[in-house]
Design a protein around this motif. Sequence first.
Motif, mmCIF file in Angstrom:
data_model
loop_
_atom_site.group_PDB
_atom_site.id
_atom_site.type_symbol
_atom_site.label_atom_id
_atom_site.label_comp_id
_atom_site.label_asym_id
_atom_site.label_seq_id
_atom_site.Cartn_x
_atom_site.Cartn_y
_atom_site.Cartn_z
ATOM 1 N N VAL A 15 -10.444 -12.440 -1.511
ATOM 2 C CA VAL A 15 -10.291 -11.834 -0.181
ATOM 3 C C VAL A 15 -9.305 -10.677 -0.248
ATOM 4 C CG1 VAL A 15 -9.451 -12.215 2.168
ATOM 5 C CG2 VAL A 15 -10.982 -13.883 1.102
ATOM 6 N N ARG A 16 -8.189 -10.880 -0.934
ATOM 7 C CA ARG A 16 -7.223 -9.791 -1.090
ATOM 8 C C ARG A 16 -7.851 -8.612 -1.832
ATOM 9 N NH1 ARG A 16 -1.391 -10.221 -4.103
ATOM 10 N NH2 ARG A 16 -0.772 -11.163 -2.113
ATOM 11 N N GLU A 17 -8.554 -8.904 -2.916
ATOM 12 C CA GLU A 17 -9.175 -7.833 -3.690
ATOM 13 C C GLU A 17 -10.105 -6.989 -2.819
ATOM 14 O OE1 GLU A 17 -11.072 -9.658 -7.015
ATOM 15 O OE2 GLU A 17 -9.216 -10.507 -7.817
ATOM 16 N N LYS A 18 -10.898 -7.647 -1.998
ATOM 17 C CA LYS A 18 -11.797 -6.921 -1.104
ATOM 18 C C LYS A 18 -11.004 -6.133 -0.065
ATOM 19 C CE LYS A 18 -15.592 -6.675 -0.836
ATOM 20 N NZ LYS A 18 -16.536 -5.612 -1.226
ATOM 21 N N ILE A 77 -11.130 -1.919 0.225
ATOM 22 C CA ILE A 77 -11.671 -1.171 1.372
ATOM 23 C C ILE A 77 -10.584 -0.433 2.147
ATOM 24 C CG2 ILE A 77 -13.678 -2.674 1.631
ATOM 25 C CD1 ILE A 77 -12.253 -4.122 3.844
ATOM 26 N N GLY A 78 -9.348 -0.457 1.633
ATOM 27 C CA GLY A 78 -8.298 0.338 2.253
ATOM 28 C C GLY A 78 -7.190 -0.437 2.907
ATOM 29 N N GLY A 79 -7.204 -1.769 2.808
ATOM 30 C CA GLY A 79 -6.123 -2.574 3.364
ATOM 31 C C GLY A 79 -5.938 -2.353 4.849
ATOM 32 N N PRO A 80 -4.688 -2.279 5.308
ATOM 33 C CA PRO A 80 -4.446 -2.150 6.751
ATOM 34 C C PRO A 80 -4.998 -0.862 7.341
ATOM 35 C CG PRO A 80 -2.407 -1.878 5.505
ATOM 36 C CD PRO A 80 -3.436 -2.397 4.552
ATOM 37 N N GLY A 123 -6.875 -3.096 9.655
ATOM 38 C CA GLY A 123 -5.645 -3.566 10.250
ATOM 39 C C GLY A 123 -5.042 -4.712 9.465
ATOM 40 N N ALA A 124 -4.205 -5.479 10.134
ATOM 41 C CA ALA A 124 -3.517 -6.597 9.507
ATOM 42 C C ALA A 124 -4.362 -7.863 9.587
ATOM 43 C CB ALA A 124 -2.187 -6.848 10.204
ATOM 44 N N ALA A 125 -4.100 -8.777 8.659
ATOM 45 C CA ALA A 125 -4.656 -10.122 8.801
ATOM 46 C C ALA A 125 -4.120 -10.735 10.079
ATOM 47 C CB ALA A 125 -4.269 -10.984 7.603
ATOM 48 N N THR A 126 -4.938 -11.510 10.754
ATOM 49 C CA THR A 126 -4.482 -12.212 11.953
ATOM 50 C C THR A 126 -4.444 -13.721 11.736
ATOM 51 O OG1 THR A 126 -6.734 -12.235 12.858
ATOM 52 C CG2 THR A 126 -5.309 -10.402 13.492
ATOM 53 N N THR A 127 -4.883 -14.155 10.564
ATOM 54 C CA THR A 127 -4.753 -15.560 10.152
ATOM 55 C C THR A 127 -4.329 -15.580 8.697
ATOM 56 O OG1 THR A 127 -6.988 -15.846 9.239
ATOM 57 C CG2 THR A 127 -6.706 -16.209 11.627
ATOM 58 N N GLY A 128 -3.947 -16.748 8.234
ATOM 59 C CA GLY A 128 -3.813 -16.942 6.809
ATOM 60 C C GLY A 128 -5.184 -17.155 6.198
ATOM 61 N N ASP A 129 -5.192 -17.513 4.930
ATOM 62 C CA ASP A 129 -6.422 -17.803 4.203
ATOM 63 C C ASP A 129 -6.950 -19.173 4.656
ATOM 64 O OD1 ASP A 129 -8.132 -17.137 1.748
ATOM 65 O OD2 ASP A 129 -7.426 -19.144 1.255
#
Length: 453
Positions: free
Chosen positions: A244-247, A251-254, A258-264
């Motif tokens: 998930v992080r790699e993807k 694709i450009g991160g934040p 934007g930011a993650a809104t949940t954990g994994d």
Amino acid sequence: MVVAVAVAGLTLASGVTARPAAAADTTPYRAQVFTRGYDTSKVVSLTFDLDWRTGTAAENAISKANLETVLRVFAANGITGGFGVTGRFAEQNPAEAKNIATQGHKVFNHSYSHPDFMTLTQAQRWSQLDQAEAAFKAAGIASAGWFRAPYRSGYIDSGLNRDLALRGYYINLDWTFDTTGYKEASWATVSARIDQYTVPGAIIVMHVSIPSTDPGNLQLVIDKLRGMGYGFVSPFQAVTRGPVREKYLAIGGPGSFGAATTGDLDATTSDTAVQWFQSARIYYSPASAAHFVGGGVLTKYKSMGTVTSLLKFPVSDSLPAAGGGRYYDFQGGSIYWLSATGAHEVHGSIRAKWLSLGSTGAFLGYPISDEIAVTVGRSSQFQGGNVYWSSGPGAHEVHGSILKKYLSLGGTGSRLGVPVSDEYTVTVGRRSDFQHGAIIWDKPAKTISVIYY
């Protein structure tokens, strides 16, 4: 793949209901507490808490200079940090609050007025969150559902984390250790704490406001950590991991979603994952790899049940389609979106037939319905016609004047039954065959005739 990060578990307070069994890809029951990021390599995240009341002009000038120092040092070192900001700070200093986010740093809701959350009722907690978010909005920033507890009070409390989730805060970004610069700690004290408490994935908290020594020591902190072999990851990255992080980063991160809104989170089983972001979700399974789903397609996918639906996991990211549309492929079908039609799913034999006819770039165009049940089979409607399926004849298209006549007779529920051919050319024009007859369009005469047999 939900894992407690440096937090072994959440002790249930008296009267707090135990968490029910989690359904796949559903709203988190409690905020996930991060006392460390997911990383197991030698990286750390640097964060500051930011709250100062309106004081003397001299005090405010020092605190503002401290903030400028922190931002300047972060920029000089290429570090993206995190800031626990109170609503009253944003309210009193909107330009400074906006500048933090403009420079790419992560902002989290540190309450409105910095009370002890364990002394508040649920309604009071929500009021603190709401007031802070309103001040953030006025300043042009947002927390994206990230929280940090004032005084660290109750950060691991199950009831507090349930209240956070009920208000849409699913990430409780705590910390691994405090430099204690807010106590005017000397560099020797701060250095000793770094030696003692730094671990892979550590989240370090410091403070901006007078009389903190952290702004003045920040470059020393960075240099010491680098000397220990540590690098730096942003809070945006710290709460992601694996495929998930790699993807997300690819694709450009934040800058993209934007930011993650949940954990994994587990998507279905423990070897799968989903993580929610501000404008997309990223899904992973061993069979499908990691792919994002966003926009109107995500809205449709959620309405169907995401990974528990017939579509299952995505097997592509967003792909271009005719006329400015987009589509995503899934293990069980596809969802196509066009501004004029919205998002609709297509799957199975109907999808195969539609694709064979040219999909969005051909006469049928985009789907304008999901697949539905009809008499003796299934059907999907498209801009330029319908595709019908039944177990015997398979999938066939009907369009134009022939479709109009067919529908006027009752469609699949009529005496004609289901189509057994696509429309094809005959001497006088065009024809479609059905189980019990045919419809013929006479081009010269511009008439439609029905044959039964």
